[in-house]
Motif scaffolding. Structure first.
Motif, PDB file in Angstrom:
ATOM      1  N   SER A 176       0.830  -1.217   0.000  1.00 43.14           N
ATOM      2  CA  SER A 176       0.000   0.000   0.000  1.00 43.14           C
ATOM      3  C   SER A 176       0.859   1.260   0.000  1.00 43.14           C
ATOM      4  CB  SER A 176      -0.941   0.009   1.213  1.00 43.14           C
ATOM      5  OG  SER A 176      -1.911  -0.995   1.115  1.00 43.14           O
ATOM      6  N   VAL A 177       1.844   1.290  -0.898  1.00 44.92           N
ATOM      7  CA  VAL A 177       2.741   2.439  -0.949  1.00 44.92           C
ATOM      8  C   VAL A 177       1.995   3.716  -1.325  1.00 44.92           C
ATOM      9  CG1 VAL A 177       3.378   2.157  -3.385  1.00 44.92           C
ATOM     10  CG2 VAL A 177       5.006   3.199  -1.789  1.00 44.92           C
ATOM     11  N   ASP A 178       0.899   3.578  -2.055  1.00 42.11           N
ATOM     12  CA  ASP A 178       0.147   4.765  -2.473  1.00 42.11           C
ATOM     13  C   ASP A 178      -0.564   5.447  -1.311  1.00 42.11           C
ATOM     14  OD1 ASP A 178      -1.239   2.340  -2.455  1.00 42.11           O
ATOM     15  OD2 ASP A 178      -2.858   3.126  -3.691  1.00 42.11           O
ATOM     16  N   HIS A 179      -0.649   4.769  -0.150  1.00 39.05           N
ATOM     17  CA  HIS A 179      -1.284   5.367   1.025  1.00 39.05           C
ATOM     18  C   HIS A 179      -0.301   5.557   2.186  1.00 39.05           C
ATOM     19  CE1 HIS A 179      -5.019   3.551  -0.890  1.00 39.05           C
ATOM     20  NE2 HIS A 179      -5.268   4.844  -0.845  1.00 39.05           N
ATOM     21  N   ALA A 180       0.969   5.316   1.939  1.00 41.33           N
ATOM     22  CA  ALA A 180       1.973   5.421   3.005  1.00 41.33           C
ATOM     23  C   ALA A 180       2.322   6.880   3.281  1.00 41.33           C
ATOM     24  CB  ALA A 180       3.226   4.650   2.618  1.00 41.33           C
ATOM     25  N   SER A 181       2.740   7.149   4.512  1.00 36.84           N
ATOM     26  CA  SER A 181       3.174   8.505   4.868  1.00 36.84           C
ATOM     27  C   SER A 181       4.685   8.659   4.706  1.00 36.84           C
ATOM     28  CB  SER A 181       2.781   8.818   6.313  1.00 36.84           C
ATOM     29  OG  SER A 181       3.403   7.910   7.213  1.00 36.84           O
ATOM     30  N   HIS A 182       5.429   7.576   4.976  1.00 39.69           N
ATOM     31  CA  HIS A 182       6.886   7.600   4.866  1.00 39.69           C
ATOM     32  C   HIS A 182       7.383   6.292   4.248  1.00 39.69           C
ATOM     33  CE1 HIS A 182       6.098  10.520   8.072  1.00 39.69           C
ATOM     34  NE2 HIS A 182       7.262  11.081   7.787  1.00 39.69           N
TER      35      HIS A 182
END
Length: 240
Positions: A176-182
């Motif tokens: 879920s890299v598209d929703h990650a913060s960092h």
């Protein structure tokens, strides 16, 4: 008309590949078939026949609706045995599904559905130190670790682990890299770090990327690829 039927069958094709859907369809058709037979043999209304069929297939047998003819009693035995077979098949499919999920989780092949989480890519001493710092400094953080191979470490026991090619878009999407913060990158090759940074920035323009560089001369390349911070050694998490 034929074209419409073929188009409908084509739409159902993905569903028919799923054994659960096939078993459910068989169950539904079997219930309707036995309902019709019982209604015809015992001269009962369809709702009562449906009630009797489901109760008998489940081998509950309340006894409030019973067959009065020999043919009906033979049908009852067939329905009971059929119900046992179908329910057993349902249970085996469910057990197989649960086992499959547990195995995939154990091997790091599942996807995660998280938001505002931290992704750490790579596995080396820097990665381990970063996880320790995050657990102490940000214990509430949701952490996903992407590793290129299966890793068995007590440090990862309470974290989400994704196993796969770190330069693969599919692997990053499973995290879920598209929703990650960092995203923290700790790879053992600066060229891979550059490529990974470009890919992450393509998938998420707003994520904060912190990358480790092995050589000072590659710092500018990694920054140009889209990294917000490039660190030459430890202390990655201090920038979060």
């Amino acid at each position: 008309m034929i074209f419409i039927i073929l188009k409908f069958l084509k739409t159902l094709k993905p569903l028919l590949r799923k054994r659960g859907f096939i078993v459910f369809t068989i169950f539904l058709l079997t219930v309707l078939f036995f309902t019709y037979l019982f209604s015809t043999i015992e001269h009962t209304d369809y709702f009562t026949s449906l009630y009797w069929t489901i109760i008998t297939m489940a081998t509950i047998g309340y006894g409030d609706v019973v067959p009065n003819t020999y043919t009906g009693k033979i049908l009852a035995m067939i329905v009971a045995f059929t119900g046992i077979a179908i329910y057993t098949l349902f249970i085996s499919l469910l057990a197989e599904r649960v086992a499959s999920i547990n195995i995939k989780k154990f091997l790091g092949l599942l996807s995660v559905n998280l938001k505002n989480h931290i992704i750490l890519v790579g596995w080396n001493e820097t990665s381990k130190e970063a996880i320790r710092e995050l657990k102490i400094g940000k214990p509430e953080s949701k952490i996903v670790v992407i590793v290129p191979h299966d890793v068995r470490e007590p440090l990862l026991s309470d974290l989400h682990v994704i196993v796969g090619d770190v330069l693969s878009e599919e692997t990053l999407r499973r995290a879920s890299v598209d929703h990650a913060s960092h995203v923290i990158i700790t790879l053992d090759d600066d060229s891979k770090t550059v490529l990974l940074t470009l890919l992450i920035r393509k998938l998420n323009r707003n994520v904060k990327i912190i990358a480790e560089a092995l050589s000072f001369k590659n710092v500018d390349f990694i920054k140009s690829a889209g990294a917000d911070k490039v660190i030459l050694s430890k202390g990655l998490c201090a920038t979060l």
